[in-house]
Design a protein around this motif. Structure first.
Motif, short mmCIF file in Angstrom:
data_model
loop_
_atom_site.label_atom_id
_atom_site.label_comp_id
_atom_site.label_asym_id
_atom_site.label_seq_id
_atom_site.Cartn_x
_atom_site.Cartn_y
_atom_site.Cartn_z
N SER A 186 4.28 -0.38 1.41
CA SER A 186 3.36 0.37 0.56
C SER A 186 4.09 1.10 -0.56
N ALA A 187 5.35 1.45 -0.34
CA ALA A 187 6.11 2.17 -1.36
C ALA A 187 6.54 1.27 -2.52
N GLY A 188 6.36 -0.03 -2.34
CA GLY A 188 6.70 -0.95 -3.42
C GLY A 188 8.18 -1.24 -3.55
N ILE A 189 8.97 -0.88 -2.54
CA ILE A 189 10.42 -1.10 -2.62
C ILE A 189 10.75 -2.58 -2.75
N ARG B 96 12.70 -7.21 -7.99
CA ARG B 96 13.17 -8.59 -7.89
C ARG B 96 14.53 -8.66 -7.21
N THR B 97 15.40 -7.71 -7.52
CA THR B 97 16.74 -7.72 -6.92
C THR B 97 16.67 -7.51 -5.42
N VAL B 98 15.88 -6.51 -4.99
CA VAL B 98 15.77 -6.22 -3.56
C VAL B 98 15.08 -7.35 -2.82
N SER B 99 13.97 -7.84 -3.36
CA SER B 99 13.21 -8.88 -2.68
C SER B 99 14.03 -10.15 -2.51
N ARG B 100 14.83 -10.49 -3.53
CA ARG B 100 15.64 -11.70 -3.44
C ARG B 100 16.67 -11.60 -2.32
N ARG B 101 17.13 -10.38 -2.03
CA ARG B 101 18.15 -10.20 -1.01
C ARG B 101 17.58 -10.10 0.41
N GLY C 111 5.22 -5.59 9.11
CA GLY C 111 4.68 -4.37 8.52
C GLY C 111 4.97 -4.25 7.04
N THR C 112 6.07 -4.87 6.58
CA THR C 112 6.40 -4.78 5.15
C THR C 112 5.37 -5.48 4.28
N SER C 113 4.53 -6.32 4.88
CA SER C 113 3.49 -7.00 4.10
C SER C 113 2.22 -6.17 3.97
N VAL C 114 2.21 -4.99 4.58
CA VAL C 114 1.01 -4.14 4.58
C VAL C 114 1.06 -3.18 3.40
N ASP C 115 -0.01 -3.14 2.64
CA ASP C 115 -0.19 -2.16 1.57
C ASP C 115 -1.31 -1.22 2.02
N VAL C 116 -0.93 -0.04 2.52
CA VAL C 116 -1.90 0.87 3.13
C VAL C 116 -2.97 1.29 2.13
N VAL C 117 -2.57 1.56 0.89
CA VAL C 117 -3.54 2.01 -0.12
C VAL C 117 -4.61 0.95 -0.34
#
Length: 366
Positions: free
Chosen positions: A63-66, A70-75, A328-334
């Protein structure tokens, strides 16, 4: 004469490109799992499952959008994807070592009938309610599975056989699949927490015996930790009955996954030619389901010593908590709160249906 110590050179084995791509995400999920288990140990026994804590941590990250960077997601995304599928299935297989045929026999035909009726009515009824409420089919399937069987683990296992977007799927379809998963995980957590408080109060009000209360709780409450907390608030006898009933309910996960897998395969075969997606024919029974049943058979032999079962239990908890964080990282609470009103109603209806059917079957048959 003293000789100089001989220098020993340790050869470093380089990681393959695949391992280097997967390692960051797997390490992140593992660290989150260990933190969740440690947090669960600090809380009152049975109050909150480490799996729920791990899923919550994952939802915070998602949900925090971390991960949108692109850099983080690729890793980390490749490793998280591996964790949410392969590592999850390994944990489900090890879950079978928690069960034995002897425990099922100990329930007797009456107890087994109560569980079978509750699971069947909850799954079928929730699916029908989902259609009536116009909840997306995948969300209804996940909710029905979670409330009928064993909460987050059952939902995550169903993800491995349920129809969903494959390779080349539209981004919109992938987002909807993630939302379905996140919605179902959130619902079993919310309504299961309500059950921890409500079930002991209702059981006492109705004057149920310890065995009846335990059977009802084990057949109707979602998460194992929630079952332990609810039944433990009554008595030791209720806790023992609830635990066995819950484990028997988990066994039904295997035939349910197989049934959904076969049904989905038949629908794909019957689809018009333009709608079919060329792919290898999946096995009639998913491999991890066979592994789960094999683990149950191994546990039933009684050959595994307690020290081995305890060690496997720790490994199982780490694997499942890692998978829950990854999911859980696929959950967007908002977004979930904004778009999930119908699903909230479905969750309430499913929880009420499961509790009502379980109570009626328990009082009638025991």
């Amino acid at each position: 004469m003293f000789r100089r110590p001989r220098t020993v050179h340790v050869r470093q084995v380089p990681l393959s490109p695949t391992a280097r791509a997967l390692l960051p995400g797997v390490a992140l999920a593992t660290c989150a799992a260990l933190a969740s288990i440690a947090a669960g140990a600090l809380l009152p026994a049975g109050s909150v499952s480490p799996l729920v804590v791990a899923m919550f941590l994952g939802a915070v990250v998602g949900s925090a959008g971390i991960l949108r960077s692109r850099t983080v997601s690729r890793r980390v995304l490749p490793g998280l994807a591996l964790t949410s599928r392969t590592i999850l299935r390994t944990g489900v297989v090890l879950l079978g070592l928690q069960l034995s045929v002897h425990q099922l026999v100990g329930l007797g035909w009456r107890g087994l009938t109560v569980i079978a009726i509750t699971v069947t009515c909850t799954f079928v009824g929730t699916s029908a309610l989902g259609r009536a409420l116009r909840v997306p089919a995948l969300t209804s399937l996940y909710v029905a599975t979670g409330f009928a069987i064993c909460g987050a683990v059952a939902i995550a296992a169903m993800r491995g056989v349920a129809p969903g977007p494959g390779r080349g799927a539209r981004e919109e379809d992938s987002v909807q699949a993630h939302e379905a998963l996140g919605t179902a995980l959130a619902l079993v957590t919310v309504y299961g927490s309500v059950a921890v408080v409500a079930f002991p109060a209702v059981a006492s009000l109705l004057g149920l015996s310890a065995e009846q209360a335990g059977l009802w709780i084990g057949a109707s409450v979602q998460e194992v930790a929630q079952v332990v907390a609810a039944a433990g608030a009554l008595s030791g006898a209720a806790l023992a009955a609830a635990t066995v009933a819950k484990l028997a309910r988990v066994v039904l996960l295997a035939p349910l996954l197989t049934l959904v897998s076969l049904t989905g395969d038949r629908r794909a075969a019957a689809a018009p030619a333009p709608e079919r997606v060329p792919a290898a024919r999946p096995p009639l029974v998913p491999g991890f389901v066979l592994g789960f049943l094999l683990a149950v058979a191994v546990r039933s032999t009684g050959l595994l010593p307690d020290v081995v079962l305890d060690a496997v239990g720790v490994l199982r908890d780490v694997l499942l908590a890692s998978a829950m964080f990854a999911l859980g990282t696929s959950v967007d609470v908002v977004r979930l709160v904004r778009t999930g009103r119908r699903a909230l109603v479905l969750g309430a209806a499913s929880a009420t249906l499961c509790a009502g059917v379980g109570l009626a079957a328990t009082v009638t048959l025991t």
